[in-house]
Design a protein around this motif. Sequence first.
Motif, PDB file in Angstrom:
ATOM      1  N   ASP A   1       0.859  -1.183   0.000  1.00  0.00           N
ATOM      2  CA  ASP A   1       0.000   0.000   0.000  1.00  0.00           C
ATOM      3  C   ASP A   1       0.895   1.233   0.000  1.00  0.00           C
ATOM      4  OD1 ASP A   1      -2.156   1.668   0.096  1.00  0.00           O
ATOM      5  OD2 ASP A   1      -2.763   1.139   2.151  1.00  0.00           O
ATOM      6  N   GLY A   2       0.438   2.309  -0.616  1.00  0.00           N
ATOM      7  CA  GLY A   2       1.234   3.525  -0.645  1.00  0.00           C
ATOM      8  C   GLY A   2       0.712   4.512  -1.671  1.00  0.00           C
ATOM      9  N   ARG A   3       1.536   5.494  -1.967  1.00  0.00           N
ATOM     10  CA  ARG A   3       1.184   6.559  -2.899  1.00  0.00           C
ATOM     11  C   ARG A   3       2.031   6.432  -4.162  1.00  0.00           C
ATOM     12  NH1 ARG A   3       3.162  12.391  -2.837  1.00  0.00           N
ATOM     13  NH2 ARG A   3       1.781  13.500  -4.266  1.00  0.00           N
ATOM     14  N   LEU A   4       1.369   6.331  -5.307  1.00  0.00           N
ATOM     15  CA  LEU A   4       2.038   6.237  -6.600  1.00  0.00           C
ATOM     16  C   LEU A   4       1.564   7.395  -7.469  1.00  0.00           C
ATOM     17  CD1 LEU A   4       3.833   4.456  -8.553  1.00  0.00           C
ATOM     18  CD2 LEU A   4       1.667   3.422  -9.303  1.00  0.00           C
ATOM     19  N   TRP A   5       2.492   8.147  -8.039  1.00  0.00           N
ATOM     20  CA  TRP A   5       2.073   9.283  -8.866  1.00  0.00           C
ATOM     21  C   TRP A   5       3.062   9.547  -9.993  1.00  0.00           C
ATOM     22  CZ3 TRP A   5       4.770   9.628  -4.446  1.00  0.00           C
ATOM     23  CH2 TRP A   5       5.826  10.522  -4.363  1.00  0.00           C
ATOM     24  N   MET A   6       2.512  10.171 -11.064  1.00  0.00           N
ATOM     25  CA  MET A   6       3.306  10.558 -12.214  1.00  0.00           C
ATOM     26  C   MET A   6       3.878  11.955 -11.983  1.00  0.00           C
ATOM     27  SD  MET A   6       4.326  10.367 -15.387  1.00  0.00           S
ATOM     28  CE  MET A   6       4.723  11.453 -16.751  1.00  0.00           C
ATOM     29  N   ARG A   7       5.182  12.124 -12.232  1.00  0.00           N
ATOM     30  CA  ARG A   7       5.809  13.425 -12.017  1.00  0.00           C
ATOM     31  C   ARG A   7       6.431  13.941 -13.317  1.00  0.00           C
ATOM     32  NH1 ARG A   7      10.136  15.251  -7.373  1.00  0.00           N
ATOM     33  NH2 ARG A   7       9.816  17.491  -7.656  1.00  0.00           N
ATOM     34  N   ASN A   8       6.084  15.177 -13.676  1.00  0.00           N
ATOM     35  CA  ASN A   8       6.696  15.871 -14.791  1.00  0.00           C
ATOM     36  C   ASN A   8       7.701  16.879 -14.249  1.00  0.00           C
ATOM     37  OD1 ASN A   8       5.445  15.473 -17.705  1.00  0.00           O
ATOM     38  ND2 ASN A   8       3.788  15.179 -16.219  1.00  0.00           N
ATOM     39  N   VAL A   9       8.924  16.848 -14.760  1.00  0.00           N
ATOM     40  CA  VAL A   9       9.981  17.751 -14.304  1.00  0.00           C
ATOM     41  C   VAL A   9      10.487  18.557 -15.496  1.00  0.00           C
ATOM     42  CG1 VAL A   9      12.210  17.936 -13.144  1.00  0.00           C
ATOM     43  CG2 VAL A   9      10.636  16.079 -12.538  1.00  0.00           C
ATOM     44  N   LYS A  10      10.520  19.860 -15.353  1.00  0.00           N
ATOM     45  CA  LYS A  10      10.938  20.757 -16.427  1.00  0.00           C
ATOM     46  C   LYS A  10      12.375  20.478 -16.857  1.00  0.00           C
ATOM     47  CE  LYS A  10      10.622  24.424 -19.138  1.00  0.00           C
ATOM     48  NZ  LYS A  10       9.738  24.409 -20.337  1.00  0.00           N
ATOM     49  N   CYS A  11      12.590  20.367 -18.162  1.00  0.00           N
ATOM     50  CA  CYS A  11      13.934  20.126 -18.681  1.00  0.00           C
ATOM     51  C   CYS A  11      14.848  21.315 -18.374  1.00  0.00           C
ATOM     52  CB  CYS A  11      13.883  19.901 -20.191  1.00  0.00           C
ATOM     53  SG  CYS A  11      12.997  18.397 -20.673  1.00  0.00           S
ATOM     54  N   GLY A  12      16.115  21.041 -18.210  1.00  0.00           N
ATOM     55  CA  GLY A  12      17.078  22.084 -17.911  1.00  0.00           C
ATOM     56  C   GLY A  12      17.248  22.374 -16.437  1.00  0.00           C
ATOM     57  N   THR A  13      16.420  21.790 -15.600  1.00  0.00           N
ATOM     58  CA  THR A  13      16.550  21.982 -14.159  1.00  0.00           C
ATOM     59  C   THR A  13      17.527  20.942 -13.595  1.00  0.00           C
ATOM     60  OG1 THR A  13      14.705  20.507 -13.663  1.00  0.00           O
ATOM     61  CG2 THR A  13      14.184  22.845 -14.024  1.00  0.00           C
ATOM     62  N   PRO A  14      18.145  21.222 -12.454  1.00  0.00           N
ATOM     63  CA  PRO A  14      19.066  20.244 -11.854  1.00  0.00           C
ATOM     64  C   PRO A  14      18.405  18.887 -11.600  1.00  0.00           C
ATOM     65  CG  PRO A  14      19.336  22.394 -10.808  1.00  0.00           C
ATOM     66  CD  PRO A  14      18.141  22.506 -11.703  1.00  0.00           C
ATOM     67  N   GLU A  15      17.148  18.908 -11.187  1.00  0.00           N
ATOM     68  CA  GLU A  15      16.467  17.641 -10.919  1.00  0.00           C
ATOM     69  C   GLU A  15      16.258  16.834 -12.185  1.00  0.00           C
ATOM     70  OE1 GLU A  15      12.630  15.881  -8.479  1.00  0.00           O
ATOM     71  OE2 GLU A  15      12.878  18.042  -8.694  1.00  0.00           O
ATOM     72  N   ALA A  16      15.875  17.523 -13.276  1.00  0.00           N
ATOM     73  CA  ALA A  16      15.701  16.831 -14.556  1.00  0.00           C
ATOM     74  C   ALA A  16      17.027  16.240 -15.021  1.00  0.00           C
ATOM     75  CB  ALA A  16      15.128  17.775 -15.600  1.00  0.00           C
ATOM     76  N   ASP A  17      18.103  16.995 -14.842  1.00  0.00           N
ATOM     77  CA  ASP A  17      19.434  16.498 -15.236  1.00  0.00           C
ATOM     78  C   ASP A  17      19.810  15.262 -14.441  1.00  0.00           C
ATOM     79  OD1 ASP A  17      19.636  18.570 -17.047  1.00  0.00           O
ATOM     80  OD2 ASP A  17      20.839  19.846 -15.711  1.00  0.00           O
ATOM     81  N   ARG A  18      19.505  15.262 -13.125  1.00  0.00           N
ATOM     82  CA  ARG A  18      19.813  14.084 -12.303  1.00  0.00           C
ATOM     83  C   ARG A  18      19.043  12.866 -12.774  1.00  0.00           C
ATOM     84  NH1 ARG A  18      19.851  17.931  -8.024  1.00  0.00           N
ATOM     85  NH2 ARG A  18      17.670  17.473  -7.548  1.00  0.00           N
ATOM     86  N   LEU A  19      17.758  13.059 -13.088  1.00  0.00           N
ATOM     87  CA  LEU A  19      16.943  11.939 -13.563  1.00  0.00           C
ATOM     88  C   LEU A  19      17.481  11.392 -14.884  1.00  0.00           C
ATOM     89  CD1 LEU A  19      13.355  13.269 -12.763  1.00  0.00           C
ATOM     90  CD2 LEU A  19      14.506  11.322 -11.674  1.00  0.00           C
TER      91      LEU A  19
END
Length: 234
Positions: A212-230
Amino acid sequence: MARTPRKGTHRSKKKRITLALAPVAALAVAVPLMNSAGAATPDEVAADCRADSDELENCEFVPVGVRENSLGPNKVVSDVTDNCGEDEPKETGFSVTGSVSRIVQTDSGFSAGGDSKIGNSFFEVGIKFSTTEYNVKRDETKTGFSYSIDEVVKPDHVGVFMWSEKRTDVSGYLKATYKDEQDGQKVFFSPREGATDIHVFYPQLLKNGTPDGRLWMRNVKCGTPEADRLLNKA
């Protein structure tokens, strides 16, 4: 690894009297009856429990508090879909997989197997908190899920599925019983009686046995540090 016992007296020179109180009120009620100069430290007791020391007769986890429906850390559970530099959304099928297992968290950080004294205690505590309302994962074996989901990734974004498991957080302390007796009495040593610094996270399961838990779709803007890490992990 068990440490070599000291000659003469056992290092945990304490006797304690524990009153039987209701679970909510069962805090620090032990009374030291002997000089504590030779007493083991909390880390030493934890190390003995972790290593299944030959000096121990038993080691148990004593629960003090419980918090249901605690969410675990956010985890990436799908491949990353790259839609960077595009002006249109991208429809894609995500393959999503995840798993959960029991986690033991302490100051120094350790996890005990089910074949150890403390591991068996964690298992028994898990049984106690598994109810008809909250079915918890009591042992270390992993239980997981795997399926496909159709989703849309925004223009100039990367898309990924995130998962956070729902857990029962049981907090408490360790109580060690040593083989060496003092004046014919067993030595029970719990250096942090009533404390809640050890946490055992029991993932909650649905009726069909999946986590059981929380599952969700995440969109991350390109060019951001987080997008680069992914993208670098993809």
